[in-house]
Motif scaffolding. Sequence first.
Motif, PDB file in Angstrom:
ATOM      1  N   ALA A 150      10.749 -14.496  -0.623  1.00  0.00           N
ATOM      2  CA  ALA A 150      11.642 -13.764  -1.524  1.00  0.00           C
ATOM      3  C   ALA A 150      11.505 -14.273  -2.954  1.00  0.00           C
ATOM      4  CB  ALA A 150      13.081 -13.893  -1.046  1.00  0.00           C
ATOM      5  N   GLU A 151      11.380 -15.589  -3.125  1.00  0.00           N
ATOM      6  CA  GLU A 151      11.207 -16.154  -4.465  1.00  0.00           C
ATOM      7  C   GLU A 151       9.901 -15.677  -5.085  1.00  0.00           C
ATOM      8  OE1 GLU A 151      11.375 -20.347  -3.977  1.00  0.00           O
ATOM      9  OE2 GLU A 151      13.517 -20.402  -3.511  1.00  0.00           O
ATOM     10  N   ALA A 152       8.832 -15.687  -4.301  1.00  0.00           N
ATOM     11  CA  ALA A 152       7.534 -15.245  -4.816  1.00  0.00           C
ATOM     12  C   ALA A 152       7.546 -13.761  -5.144  1.00  0.00           C
ATOM     13  CB  ALA A 152       6.440 -15.553  -3.798  1.00  0.00           C
ATOM     14  N   ALA A 153       8.225 -12.971  -4.326  1.00  0.00           N
ATOM     15  CA  ALA A 153       8.308 -11.530  -4.583  1.00  0.00           C
ATOM     16  C   ALA A 153       9.045 -11.256  -5.891  1.00  0.00           C
ATOM     17  CB  ALA A 153       9.006 -10.838  -3.417  1.00  0.00           C
ATOM     18  N   ALA A 154      10.079 -12.042  -6.173  1.00  0.00           N
ATOM     19  CA  ALA A 154      10.814 -11.864  -7.425  1.00  0.00           C
ATOM     20  C   ALA A 154       9.938 -12.208  -8.627  1.00  0.00           C
ATOM     21  CB  ALA A 154      12.072 -12.729  -7.410  1.00  0.00           C
ATOM     22  N   ARG A 155       9.168 -13.295  -8.523  1.00  0.00           N
ATOM     23  CA  ARG A 155       8.253 -13.654  -9.618  1.00  0.00           C
ATOM     24  C   ARG A 155       7.181 -12.587  -9.796  1.00  0.00           C
ATOM     25  NH1 ARG A 155       8.773 -18.838  -7.353  1.00  0.00           N
ATOM     26  NH2 ARG A 155       6.803 -18.568  -6.215  1.00  0.00           N
ATOM     27  N   ALA A 156       6.685 -12.061  -8.682  1.00  0.00           N
ATOM     28  CA  ALA A 156       5.659 -11.022  -8.760  1.00  0.00           C
ATOM     29  C   ALA A 156       6.195  -9.766  -9.436  1.00  0.00           C
ATOM     30  CB  ALA A 156       5.140 -10.692  -7.363  1.00  0.00           C
ATOM     31  N   ALA A 157       7.436  -9.416  -9.137  1.00  0.00           N
ATOM     32  CA  ALA A 157       8.046  -8.253  -9.782  1.00  0.00           C
ATOM     33  C   ALA A 157       8.168  -8.465 -11.289  1.00  0.00           C
ATOM     34  CB  ALA A 157       9.417  -7.972  -9.170  1.00  0.00           C
ATOM     35  N   ASP A 158       8.501  -9.690 -11.685  1.00  0.00           N
ATOM     36  CA  ASP A 158       8.593 -10.013 -13.106  1.00  0.00           C
ATOM     37  C   ASP A 158       7.216  -9.936 -13.766  1.00  0.00           C
ATOM     38  OD1 ASP A 158      10.240 -11.037 -15.384  1.00  0.00           O
ATOM     39  OD2 ASP A 158       8.845 -12.716 -15.237  1.00  0.00           O
ATOM     40  N   ASP A 159       6.186 -10.431 -13.087  1.00  0.00           N
ATOM     41  CA  ASP A 159       4.828 -10.357 -13.634  1.00  0.00           C
ATOM     42  C   ASP A 159       4.350  -8.916 -13.761  1.00  0.00           C
ATOM     43  OD1 ASP A 159       4.769 -13.086 -13.793  1.00  0.00           O
ATOM     44  OD2 ASP A 159       3.529 -13.377 -12.008  1.00  0.00           O
ATOM     45  N   LYS A 160       4.768  -8.076 -12.839  1.00  0.00           N
ATOM     46  CA  LYS A 160       4.432  -6.655 -12.932  1.00  0.00           C
ATOM     47  C   LYS A 160       5.080  -6.041 -14.170  1.00  0.00           C
ATOM     48  CE  LYS A 160       3.639  -2.281 -11.848  1.00  0.00           C
ATOM     49  NZ  LYS A 160       2.333  -1.659 -12.100  1.00  0.00           N
ATOM     50  N   ALA A 161       6.345  -6.361 -14.381  1.00  0.00           N
ATOM     51  CA  ALA A 161       7.062  -5.784 -15.516  1.00  0.00           C
ATOM     52  C   ALA A 161       6.527  -6.293 -16.852  1.00  0.00           C
ATOM     53  CB  ALA A 161       8.556  -6.096 -15.392  1.00  0.00           C
ATOM     54  N   TYR A 163       3.473  -8.120 -17.439  1.00  0.00           N
ATOM     55  CA  TYR A 163       2.032  -8.227 -17.665  1.00  0.00           C
ATOM     56  C   TYR A 163       1.212  -7.185 -16.913  1.00  0.00           C
ATOM     57  CZ  TYR A 163       3.910 -12.697 -19.149  1.00  0.00           C
ATOM     58  OH  TYR A 163       4.668 -13.674 -19.751  1.00  0.00           O
ATOM     59  N   GLY A 164       1.872  -6.253 -16.218  1.00  0.00           N
ATOM     60  CA  GLY A 164       1.158  -5.186 -15.552  1.00  0.00           C
ATOM     61  C   GLY A 164       0.322  -5.621 -14.374  1.00  0.00           C
ATOM     62  N   VAL A 165       0.696  -6.731 -13.728  1.00  0.00           N
ATOM     63  CA  VAL A 165      -0.042  -7.228 -12.568  1.00  0.00           C
ATOM     64  C   VAL A 165       0.510  -6.553 -11.314  1.00  0.00           C
ATOM     65  CG1 VAL A 165      -0.691  -9.257 -11.240  1.00  0.00           C
ATOM     66  CG2 VAL A 165      -0.393  -9.434 -13.721  1.00  0.00           C
ATOM     67  N   ASN A 166      -0.344  -5.901 -10.554  1.00  0.00           N
ATOM     68  CA  ASN A 166       0.097  -5.104  -9.414  1.00  0.00           C
ATOM     69  C   ASN A 166       0.099  -5.911  -8.122  1.00  0.00           C
ATOM     70  OD1 ASN A 166       0.396  -2.432 -10.714  1.00  0.00           O
ATOM     71  ND2 ASN A 166      -1.784  -2.695 -11.117  1.00  0.00           N
ATOM     72  N   HIS A 167       1.041  -5.571  -7.257  1.00  0.00           N
ATOM     73  CA  HIS A 167       1.164  -6.288  -5.991  1.00  0.00           C
ATOM     74  C   HIS A 167       1.932  -5.433  -4.993  1.00  0.00           C
ATOM     75  CE1 HIS A 167       5.193  -6.883  -7.600  1.00  0.00           C
ATOM     76  NE2 HIS A 167       5.583  -7.203  -6.382  1.00  0.00           N
ATOM     77  N   GLU A 168       1.885  -5.857  -3.736  1.00  0.00           N
ATOM     78  CA  GLU A 168       2.710  -5.302  -2.673  1.00  0.00           C
ATOM     79  C   GLU A 168       3.285  -6.466  -1.874  1.00  0.00           C
ATOM     80  OE1 GLU A 168      -0.058  -3.060  -0.422  1.00  0.00           O
ATOM     81  OE2 GLU A 168      -0.163  -1.380  -1.831  1.00  0.00           O
ATOM     82  N   VAL A 169       4.480  -6.313  -1.402  1.00  0.00           N
ATOM     83  CA  VAL A 169       5.072  -7.304  -0.507  1.00  0.00           C
ATOM     84  C   VAL A 169       4.944  -6.780   0.917  1.00  0.00           C
ATOM     85  CG1 VAL A 169       7.163  -8.585   0.118  1.00  0.00           C
ATOM     86  CG2 VAL A 169       6.669  -8.087  -2.295  1.00  0.00           C
ATOM     87  N   VAL A 170       4.348  -7.573   1.801  1.00  0.00           N
ATOM     88  CA  VAL A 170       4.145  -7.146   3.182  1.00  0.00           C
ATOM     89  C   VAL A 170       4.871  -8.099   4.118  1.00  0.00           C
ATOM     90  CG1 VAL A 170       1.931  -6.057   2.686  1.00  0.00           C
ATOM     91  CG2 VAL A 170       1.969  -8.429   3.407  1.00  0.00           C
ATOM     92  N   ASP A 171       5.424  -7.566   5.189  1.00  0.00           N
ATOM     93  CA  ASP A 171       6.076  -8.408   6.193  1.00  0.00           C
ATOM     94  C   ASP A 171       5.032  -8.883   7.204  1.00  0.00           C
ATOM     95  OD1 ASP A 171       5.533  -6.160   7.733  1.00  0.00           O
ATOM     96  OD2 ASP A 171       7.637  -5.564   7.949  1.00  0.00           O
TER      97      ASP A 171
END
Length: 417
Positions: A150-161, A163-171
């Motif tokens: 969850a912490e990493a997903a939040a950081r990834a969402a911030d990086d997307k907003a 710096y435009g870095v794309n990602h997906e969160v998978v279970d």
Amino acid sequence: MQDVLILGAGIVGIATGIHLLKRGRSVTLIDKNQPGRETSYGNAGIIQREGVRPHAFPRDLATLMQVGLHLSTAARYEPLALPRIAPPLLRYWWASSPDHYRQIVHNYAPLIGRSITTHAALIAEAGPEAEKLITRHGWYLVFRTAEKLAEAAARAADDKARYGVNHEVVDWAGLKAVEPSLRGGLVGAVHWTDPWTVRDPGALVAQYFALFERLGGTFVVGAADGLVQHGNAWSTNVSGTRHTAREAVIALGPWAPEVLDRLGYRLPLFVKRGYHMHYHAEDGAELNNTLLDPEVGFAMAPMARGIRITTGAEFALRDAAPTPIQLGKAEAAARDFFPLGTRAEKEPWKGARPCTPDMMPIISKAPRHHGLYAGIGHAHHGFTLGPATGELLAQMMTGEPTAIDVKPFRMERFLGG
């Protein structure tokens, strides 16, 4: 007389040579070893477009205690090296404070943003053999606990907003679908979708070197005996032969201080050593994607020679004897969730990542000498940033506007200028 001497035939030196040759400069590249056999060779093979956040020094007490007691796989230190490396490490810790680190990420992100673009151009020019080494499916940051995911997903969402870095969160089910051989023990992953991965980093650097030679570059194998300035020219001696050029570039990675110190540039450089080993898989298991386990501190990647495990950072002197303790811990941790088999090699590979205290490379003209440049200090992102660094150095040396602002990467930041 050549136009440019480049000391160091890793990915930075080769890429710099290619970009200079394309701009009409004559180039001699010098290295004591064959091209791309040092730090450029030993890595996880990721072109890390997502890597806008360089590796900060840990500041939480729990992590510091783990490292201090040698319980961590992500980082360890050699006690005998501490007197030598403590000053730059203290500056590294200081630069990792929240306010300083925020500004570093801001400066660093545009450079990382050039990573895929500049690699793509070289791959296209290098030809089909280079293209065969590339996979464009991203890589997975895997987690053992829901809290860390969850912490990493939040950081990834911030990086997307930001710096435009794309990602997906998978279970776990989604991760298992792309990696059927996983046994369990993981809750999910952040799938970074923008980066490219390389099944043999050394082979890709070899393809770039072949392009360098096709463009007319000259390679000299042998140890360069420093650099000497004579008027408006630079020269070095290699095995009794003197090589001279109007300009020179130092791209020697962890060996750069051997030249820079003699020229009066005593920079606060240090190394993070790392190890890798290739493995067979058990019972026909396959690894399809690169996985990085940040909770333990290692990566595993499908490579031409097997499954490569790469370790975290070892703070030690560059040439000290190998101490691959982290590799054994990483190997055991990998077997928690993947049917890893026997080692494919007798001894692990050891390399040294050249680092600066503020986590950013030096891509710069030397302020006290005419015609001298450096591209060093890329830490964990040398393979990622080699082509971007070469592009920027060539632009600076030929008077072109640079693709990004290079002021944050000037050597002067460590010299009081």
